[in-house]
Design a protein around this motif. Structure first.
Motif, PDB file in Angstrom:
ATOM      1  N   ASN A  61       8.274  22.279  -6.767  1.00 27.22           N
ATOM      2  CA  ASN A  61       8.174  20.819  -6.845  1.00 27.22           C
ATOM      3  C   ASN A  61       9.515  20.250  -7.308  1.00 27.22           C
ATOM      4  N   GLN A  71       9.456  17.995 -10.417  1.00 25.41           N
ATOM      5  CA  GLN A  71       9.337  18.779 -11.643  1.00 25.41           C
ATOM      6  C   GLN A  71      10.660  19.461 -11.969  1.00 25.41           C
ATOM      7  N   THR A 114      -3.969  21.571 -15.749  1.00 27.17           N
ATOM      8  CA  THR A 114      -2.652  21.352 -15.137  1.00 27.17           C
ATOM      9  C   THR A 114      -2.581  19.986 -14.460  1.00 27.17           C
ATOM     10  N   TRP A 148       0.036  16.970 -15.454  1.00 28.54           N
ATOM     11  CA  TRP A 148       0.995  16.437 -14.498  1.00 28.54           C
ATOM     12  C   TRP A 148       0.637  15.023 -14.035  1.00 28.54           C
ATOM     13  N   GLN A 149      -0.626  14.796 -13.691  1.00 25.84           N
ATOM     14  CA  GLN A 149      -1.016  13.489 -13.150  1.00 25.84           C
ATOM     15  C   GLN A 149      -1.191  12.433 -14.241  1.00 25.84           C
ATOM     16  N   HIS A 204       2.308  13.311 -16.913  1.00 26.48           N
ATOM     17  CA  HIS A 204       3.602  13.554 -16.256  1.00 26.48           C
ATOM     18  C   HIS A 204       4.434  14.571 -17.048  1.00 26.48           C
ATOM     19  N   VAL A 216       5.314  18.717 -17.213  1.00 22.57           N
ATOM     20  CA  VAL A 216       5.384  19.835 -16.272  1.00 22.57           C
ATOM     21  C   VAL A 216       4.626  21.056 -16.814  1.00 22.57           C
ATOM     22  N   ASN A 253      -0.586  23.530  -9.149  1.00 22.98           N
ATOM     23  CA  ASN A 253       0.608  22.700  -9.333  1.00 22.98           C
ATOM     24  C   ASN A 253       1.428  23.120 -10.555  1.00 22.98           C
TER      25      ASN A 253
END
Length: 295
Positions: free
Chosen positions: A2, A5, A88, A92-93, A96, A98, A134
């Motif tokens: 990503n 990231q 995870t 991340w969502q 934000h 990693v 992810n």
């Protein structure tokens, strides 16, 4: 990999929270949090309690991406949920931040002054899970207790052998050859370790990137050559048993090295604290570690 990231990990200010206590280290982490071993009977109950602790930390308002850029998770945490979302995805969502995954299966017995990693029997399946969830990268830990050139060479060789497999899966490995802070010849071990790591970095293919998680060195800025290396995304420091204040004081002397702390982050959190108290203590710890990571 990503790219968003990767950009965060390469360029953003902040530190990585190590939330990856495994089956062996979870009882100690829970005891530090105020949960005695008498309060659980099975491994499943223990993991449920440690997940409750991690959830309380990660979902807290103080745990945010302006100071925390990444979080290392244990496999059971990756497979669990926070506020109805896979951990995870929540990181991340929602935050934000990693996500990383601890992939090693513990340490082998001490030989030639070091503890290599036990053979990773489930690495392939863990990497597939990580890809689906992810996850940006992985973490694996060895320990160096003596300045034994043969042992240290074996540690670095094993780390990079597994790193190749991890990079081939599109993930960025955090290589963690911890030098025991109580070692009588710690500085000598660090000198041998740095040279061994540099030998492997030279031979990495152009499309390969690693991160390094290292003990705070006896000589400030000793790892600058590794920090500046084009194949190294970031060099992060482990607290290695130092209390929080000493861990941040030592880190502040190492420019461009950021923290990846567990004990030093969580040490003053207690299960019986009110949410206001818990938030205040966590916020203070995060701020101290963040400030030390800015130097």
């Amino acid at each position: 990999m990503n790219q968003q990231q990767l950009d965060i990990m390469k360029n953003k200010s902040g530190f990585i929270a190590a939330m990856d206590q495994s089956g062996g280290s979870s009882p100690k982490a829970l005891a530090g949090y105020g949960v005695a071993e008498t309060e659980y009977n099975t491994e499943e109950e223990m993991f449920n309690l440690i997940h409750q602790m991690r959830t309380r930390v990660i979902t807290n308002s103080a745990f945010k991406p302006d100071k925390i850029i990444g979080a290392i998770l244990f496999k059971e945490t990756m497979r669990s949920k926070m506020e109805g979302l896979p951990t995870t995805e929540y990181l991340w969502q929602k935050k934000h931040i990693v996500p990383f995954l601890k992939v090693d299966e513990g340490l082998a017995e001490l030989q030639e002054g070091v503890q290599l990693m036990k053979p990773m029997q489930e690495l392939d399946s863990l990497l597939k899970e990580a890809q689906k969830n992810n996850v940006f990268g992985t973490k694996m830990r060895s320990v160096i207790k003596e300045a034994n050139p043969i042992g240290i060479k074996k540690v670095v060789e094993q780390q990079f052998d597994y790193a190749e497999k991890i990079m081939a899966a599109g993930l960025v490995p955090i290589i963690e050859p911890e030098v025991d802070i109580h070692s009588q010849d710690k500085a000598e071990s660090e000198a041998i370790l740095k040279q061994e790591i540099l030998k492997y970095l030279v031979n990495l293919a152009d499309n390969r990137l690693v991160m390094l998680k290292l003990s705070l060195p006896d000589q400030p800025d000793f790892y600058q050559e590794l920090i500046d290396h084009p194949k190294v995304v970031r060099v992060v420091a482990l607290s290695g048993g130092y209390e929080q204040q000493e861990a941040v004081d030592l880190l502040a002397k190492n420019h461009a090295m950021i923290a990846s702390y567990s004990r030093a982050l969580l040490q003053d959190l207690q299960v019986e604290q009110s949410e206001a108290e818990f938030t205040s203590v966590l916020e203070s710890a995060i701020d101290k570690i963040y400030q030390a990571s800015l130097t």
